[in-house]
Design a protein around this motif. Sequence first.
Motif, short mmCIF file in Angstrom:
data_model
loop_
_atom_site.label_atom_id
_atom_site.label_comp_id
_atom_site.label_asym_id
_atom_site.label_seq_id
_atom_site.Cartn_x
_atom_site.Cartn_y
_atom_site.Cartn_z
N VAL A 19 5.00 7.16 -0.50
CA VAL A 19 5.94 6.23 0.13
C VAL A 19 5.17 4.98 0.55
O VAL A 19 3.97 5.04 0.78
CB VAL A 19 6.64 6.85 1.36
CG1 VAL A 19 7.46 8.05 0.96
CG2 VAL A 19 5.63 7.25 2.42
N GLU A 53 3.35 2.45 2.71
CA GLU A 53 2.68 2.65 3.98
C GLU A 53 3.53 2.02 5.08
O GLU A 53 4.05 0.92 4.94
CB GLU A 53 1.31 1.98 3.94
CG GLU A 53 0.21 2.79 4.54
CD GLU A 53 0.26 2.83 6.04
OE1 GLU A 53 0.19 3.93 6.60
OE2 GLU A 53 0.37 1.76 6.65
N VAL A 113 8.58 15.14 -1.39
CA VAL A 113 9.92 15.34 -0.85
C VAL A 113 10.86 15.43 -2.04
O VAL A 113 10.84 14.56 -2.91
CB VAL A 113 10.33 14.15 0.04
CG1 VAL A 113 11.77 14.28 0.50
CG2 VAL A 113 9.39 14.04 1.23
N LEU A 173 6.30 3.22 6.20
CA LEU A 173 7.70 3.65 6.11
C LEU A 173 7.72 5.17 6.23
O LEU A 173 6.98 5.85 5.55
CB LEU A 173 8.25 3.23 4.74
CG LEU A 173 9.74 3.31 4.55
CD1 LEU A 173 10.42 2.23 5.37
CD2 LEU A 173 10.09 3.13 3.09
N SER A 174 8.56 5.69 7.11
CA SER A 174 8.60 7.14 7.25
C SER A 174 9.26 7.74 6.01
O SER A 174 10.06 7.10 5.35
CB SER A 174 9.40 7.52 8.49
OG SER A 174 10.74 7.16 8.32
N ALA A 175 8.90 9.00 5.72
CA ALA A 175 9.46 9.66 4.54
C ALA A 175 10.97 9.70 4.63
O ALA A 175 11.68 9.62 3.64
CB ALA A 175 8.89 11.08 4.44
N GLY A 200 5.52 0.56 -3.82
CA GLY A 200 4.78 1.59 -3.11
C GLY A 200 5.40 2.98 -3.15
O GLY A 200 4.88 3.90 -2.55
N ALA A 238 0.86 -1.17 0.00
CA ALA A 238 0.00 0.00 0.00
C ALA A 238 0.90 1.23 0.00
O ALA A 238 2.02 1.18 0.49
CB ALA A 238 -0.88 0.00 1.23
N SER A 239 0.39 2.31 -0.55
CA SER A 239 1.25 3.46 -0.75
C SER A 239 0.61 4.70 -0.16
O SER A 239 -0.52 5.05 -0.50
CB SER A 239 1.44 3.60 -2.26
OG SER A 239 2.19 4.71 -2.55
N GLN A 240 1.32 5.34 0.75
CA GLN A 240 0.79 6.55 1.39
C GLN A 240 1.20 7.76 0.57
O GLN A 240 2.38 7.99 0.33
CB GLN A 240 1.34 6.66 2.81
CG GLN A 240 1.16 8.01 3.48
CD GLN A 240 -0.27 8.28 3.94
OE1 GLN A 240 -0.85 7.51 4.71
NE2 GLN A 240 -0.85 9.37 3.46
N ARG A 241 0.20 8.54 0.14
CA ARG A 241 0.53 9.75 -0.61
C ARG A 241 1.02 10.82 0.34
O ARG A 241 0.53 10.94 1.46
CB ARG A 241 -0.73 10.27 -1.30
CG ARG A 241 -0.64 10.21 -2.79
CD ARG A 241 -1.85 10.83 -3.43
NE ARG A 241 -1.43 11.87 -4.34
CZ ARG A 241 -0.81 11.62 -5.49
NH1 ARG A 241 -0.55 10.39 -5.83
NH2 ARG A 241 -0.46 12.60 -6.29
N LEU A 242 1.99 11.61 -0.10
CA LEU A 242 2.53 12.67 0.75
C LEU A 242 1.82 13.98 0.47
O LEU A 242 1.41 14.25 -0.65
CB LEU A 242 4.02 12.84 0.50
CG LEU A 242 4.89 11.64 0.82
CD1 LEU A 242 6.34 11.91 0.46
CD2 LEU A 242 4.77 11.30 2.30
N LEU A 243 1.70 14.76 1.52
CA LEU A 243 1.06 16.06 1.43
C LEU A 243 1.82 16.95 0.45
O LEU A 243 1.27 17.64 -0.38
CB LEU A 243 1.10 16.67 2.83
CG LEU A 243 0.11 17.70 3.24
CD1 LEU A 243 -1.26 17.09 3.33
CD2 LEU A 243 0.49 18.25 4.60
N GLU A 244 3.12 16.96 0.63
CA GLU A 244 4.00 17.73 -0.25
C GLU A 244 5.08 16.77 -0.70
O GLU A 244 5.60 16.02 0.13
CB GLU A 244 4.69 18.84 0.55
CG GLU A 244 3.84 20.00 0.88
CD GLU A 244 4.45 21.26 0.30
OE1 GLU A 244 5.64 21.46 0.54
OE2 GLU A 244 3.75 22.02 -0.38
N GLU A 256 6.30 6.39 -5.24
CA GLU A 256 6.02 7.06 -6.50
C GLU A 256 7.02 8.20 -6.63
O GLU A 256 7.13 9.03 -5.74
CB GLU A 256 4.59 7.61 -6.52
CG GLU A 256 3.58 6.60 -7.03
CD GLU A 256 2.17 7.14 -6.97
OE1 GLU A 256 1.95 8.29 -7.37
OE2 GLU A 256 1.31 6.39 -6.48
#
Lengths: 364, 659
Positions: free
Chosen positions: B539, B541, B500, B543-545, B523, B492-498, B525
Amino acid sequence: MEIRLNRSELVAELVPMQGIVERRTTIPVLSHLLLRAEDDQLKIAATDLEVSLTSSCGGEVKEDGAIAIQAKKLLEIMRAGAGEDVTLRIDQEGMLTILVGQSHFKIRGLPAEDFPSLPAIDAEQATTIPFPTFRGMVGKVAFAISSEESRFQLSGALMKMGEDQLTLVATDGHRLALVDSEIQGLEDSEGVLVPRKALHELQRFDGDDLEFRKGEHHLSFSVGRRQLICRILEGTFPDYERVIAKDNDKTAQCSKAELSGVVQRVSLLTGDRARAVKVALAEEGLEFSATNPDLGEAREELACEASGGTLAIGLNPDYMQQWLSAVETDQVQLQFKDENSQCVAYPVDGDDQRYVCVIMPIRL
Amino acid sequence: MPEIRLLDDRLVSKIAAGEVVERPASVVKELVENSLDAGAGDVRVELAAGGKRRIFVRDDGKGMGADDALLAFDRHATSKIADFDDLERVATLGFRGEALASIASVSRVELRTARDAGDGNLVRIEGGHVRKAEPISHPRGTSIEIGSLFFNVPARRKFLKQPATELRRCVEVMQGYALAHPGTRFSLMHEDRTLLETVPSASGDQDLEGPDIPGLKERITQVFGRELATKLHEIPTDFVGDEEAISGFVGDASTTRGRRLFLYVNRRLVRDRMLLARFYRSVRDVWRSEDFPALFLFLEVLPERVDVNVHPQKAEVRFRDLRFVDRVEEALRATLDLARAEGEAPLGTPRSLPDLPAAWEGLGGRQRVDGNVHHESDEVASTGREYDTNWRPGSPEAYAPPDRGAEVGPPLPAGSTIGSIARPTFEPIRRGDSPLAGRGKRLTPFRIVGQYKGSLILLEGHDGLYLVDQHAAHERLLYEQLRRGMAAQASASQRLLEPVLLELAPAEALRLQQLTPSLEHSGFEVRSMSGTTVALTSVPEGLSADRAERILHNLATAEDLGGSESAGDGDESGETTDDRSDETSAAVRWVRRRLLEEIAADMSCKAAIKIHRPLAQEEMETLISDLFACSQPYACPHGRPTVLHMSDTEMERRFGRRG
């Protein structure tokens, strides 16, 4: 140095100091408090070099003087002390004698000169902010502050003053929380990044008014006798207004308590690694589901006022819950666009000018 | 007829070519060195198909006359040294006179050169034979075009990788020279795309008057971006003398993610193992870290004091004065100290914890040095910390308790035994034989002797006593289970607000572009931005940025993905599909493995049984047999040992039963 003071009053000032001092540090003096007797009071200071706290406690000074004493031990002694009358005295170089009730302690200290000098704020004027309002605002965004030290510009919240308005914004890169409150008398000024630890400690203060000062590199927050000074975090904060999507055309409005319950139950079956709940918006309401390949799955529907069309999106349930527990209203509204765009959540009819949480989706 | 015969010249050339010319990048290296030795202020390189089809180098150096242009292709023809004494003090990058001859013997070469504008010469050589030599008009300087590399050595051609890989190596070579020659303009084009472009620094090239520090820094900025440049610490000027100069830059702790190590001796890029070993040792000692920061080291010594003629590609050097290396190490240590002191922890938070395996820390009721007498509570604290895997070297967070209560709780009463290992397990130990599966399903008879202080499992083996750390063992077990489970499902992939933004060197950006599909599968992009900036928008899911960024940096700079050395079919224009898919799938595996390691190690540690926990016989049996069924039963995911062995021989020796 020799001073007489009241034990309970001293304990009340020592407690908030514990949050500031470093417990595990390579610099011994940072686990100490600076005690200075002068001007009919005991001045107390703690610092971890980033955040400092000073306070004072009224007393009867017989002789001026200063010493640094281990913070934790001093509090333990004061807590355990029988009787309200305390005398702190230096009889011997580097040793603090503590007389409390019938007990007699001699505690090894460090020279006051070894204690780091605290930053001075050479700011002209203080801005006064009602402290209960400020504390409430901090509580509404603090959960979104990043705990990743390396992205240091996110390890604090942005504090920005506008015309009769105060804004706090926090984000960890996955979600963002913003609160605007109307506070008369504020003037437009540049935003500053306040470190997490400072906000965390401030939430424990009590008082009516907060005096805020901004220096070149430091900020000062004074509430009553306490003054907290912290370093301004350097860095560029994300352009938060751009992140708060205005074109999310699909909405769902529901009861906060019900939503929180559904999310809590469904999230019981999210994967250990991927904390994601699938949220499907239909005409009759929202359907939440989660799948854990090792355990099974969960599904629950929540009837609510929905409009704008249907979609399915992955969201982190923890992010939703943390926001929901900060919301004070009964109803909340979630706004969506598509499965790749952020979910924007608002309380319905809240007291704040604006309180919003943006949660970035998870691709499942 | 004798069986031993002399090889003919062309064959000798081809064999020798293998020493110098291995791949397009080595051709680029030799040609760029020639240009620099000719005093060029502007070196332009154009490539096609990663250099396999075409390599073109053009400079504005001093050029050659008609005779020299031909002679240059003879073996051991060089203008750079004349006699043995010259060899002792080589100041130019090349000197053996091998490069052009070697290249010409395995490719089609066209050389155009002129000492003065207009009055030029053209030489065309194919596979070592001169095909054409005639006067032409050419501006001052030399242009050389190498086509169809290895067209007559199919075996060699097969070992070339796909163009993107060869291209990356060429870019790396160019980066290497660009960094050391801030006064020279470099440009690199690949099929009409500019990959590297540097402008000469304003401070000018001061060849022999000591290092041009601002110029070098500016050049680093041009190649690697401003972000890296701001994190570099200059080697103090104390190490610059009349006869030798040690200068350059060491990065701070945040530069450890990309392996950017550049060593130069008299502006020659080297990968000298001795120098690198000294650097690694210095970092370990000064930082107490296994993460090595960026290094740009420029060593200048008198040419006669260094022997560059010890390695065919001149990657290694030997210093006449052995203590010079000690002085280099001293300079590195001094700079590392600076780089640390000015880092995030201004007052020297220790970078790493002492190397004590978790289980052992509490065993002896170890007292902390600060003399705190409540050592029971200390044990709780110390073991608690040991399991805190969020701890990272250099992170001040590590020393702040995660959530401090407003009040400090009362001290543990003296004599409290919470978590104390000193608590004996008095239950009589049931002794049963249980054959346990060893690695590779080989049954090894072990007998569980029992549990030691609720922390270690003791095994009697045929050759001695085994001690198994139950926490580490369980951790290993869970880790392998998790890894298997995670490998089966897409991330699964967490989209980032902004997004990096990652600032990369050209070669690194290319590598990431190549890997984009495998990254998405895991995961991540990523999106290419302008120039060599890459934006990370999602990133995996969990995993920290921060860690995601670290993995990407490592990936971008990794020298080898661990894929098999696959062979192309040698066709100039393309690769076999095998080649490509091999390298890509190696990349996919590599990315996934890195991810799994990061995440699984963390999770398994949290979920594993702790020490100080009594286990029933059945639990121990299951744990031990599962452990030995693991692919790597002897180390926990963090690399600590799970099993210690004391052999019968060792015990007998200690009991004085044998000598």
